[in-house]
Write an enzyme that holds these catalytic residues in place. Structure first.
Site, PDB file in Angstrom:
ATOM      1  N   ASP A 131       0.861  -1.182   0.000  1.00  0.00           N
ATOM      2  CA  ASP A 131       0.000   0.000   0.000  1.00  0.00           C
ATOM      3  C   ASP A 131       0.894   1.227   0.000  1.00  0.00           C
ATOM      4  O   ASP A 131       2.017   1.192   0.520  1.00  0.00           O
ATOM      5  CB  ASP A 131      -0.904   0.014   1.233  1.00  0.00           C
ATOM      6  N   ASP A 149      -7.042  -1.408  -4.578  1.00  0.00           N
ATOM      7  CA  ASP A 149      -8.094  -1.070  -3.621  1.00  0.00           C
ATOM      8  C   ASP A 149      -9.058  -0.038  -4.202  1.00  0.00           C
ATOM      9  O   ASP A 149     -10.271  -0.133  -4.007  1.00  0.00           O
ATOM     10  CB  ASP A 149      -7.478  -0.523  -2.333  1.00  0.00           C
TER      11      ASP A 149
END
Length: 169
Positions: A131, A149
């Site tokens: 991330d 995401d």
């Protein structure tokens, strides 16, 4: 005079080919993986770059699911989330094949498929998801996330829109 296609009806199309939807998913996977490789080459784990007063680029590793759910567990969650992702990919491909003519529904599926595959690749290769997008207000930080995401959330939003359109008919 040639008849022009209307953009009013995004929910159905005479085409029943899965090719466009798989193409969208592949584009999402490519963008996701290119951005993650770039981040892993430019940043050390935990390193952060302030971009604005509300946004950082940060290299984070998520061993769990959304919002780091189960991230602190001993490692079994890697296999659970990998299995869930594989099952989701198979089910989404089945749905795409069955409903390929429903444009808005398939856009949602294609985005979710691309995101699921992007994060699945990370889990298989590294045991965690990379991330790097960190938005915050003051000291409160939204959990870091990535392109995969965003695609999954966008696909979920399109599902809601598709369902609202169906109910409205």
């Amino acid at each position: 005079m040639a008849k022009q296609k209307s953009f009013k009806n995004l929910s159905a199309s005479p085409s029943t080919s899965m090719t466009p939807w798989l193409g969208i998913a592949i584009i999402i996977v490519l963008i996701d993986q290119i951005t993650k490789v770039t981040i892993t080459r430019l940043f050390s784990y935990g390193e952060s770059l302030a971009v604005t007063s509300f946004f950082n680029i940060v290299r984070a590793h998520n061993k769990g699911a959304a919002f780091s759910f189960l991230a602190a567990e001993s490692g079994w969650q890697r296999y659970l989330f990998t299995g869930i992702a594989v099952a989701a990919v198979v089910f989404i491909i089945y749905l795409l094949k069955r409903h390929a003519g429903q444009r808005l529904f398939c856009w949602a599926l294609a985005l979710i498929l691309g995101g699921a595959i992007g994060n699945l690749i990370d889990r298989v290769l590294y045991g965690y998801v990379v991330d790097f997008l960190d938005f915050y207000v003051g000291r409160w930080h939204w959990p870091a996330f990535n392109v995969a995401d965003m695609a999954i959330v966008g696909g979920a939003g399109l599902f809601i829109l598709d369902e609202l359109r169906r109910v409205g008919k």
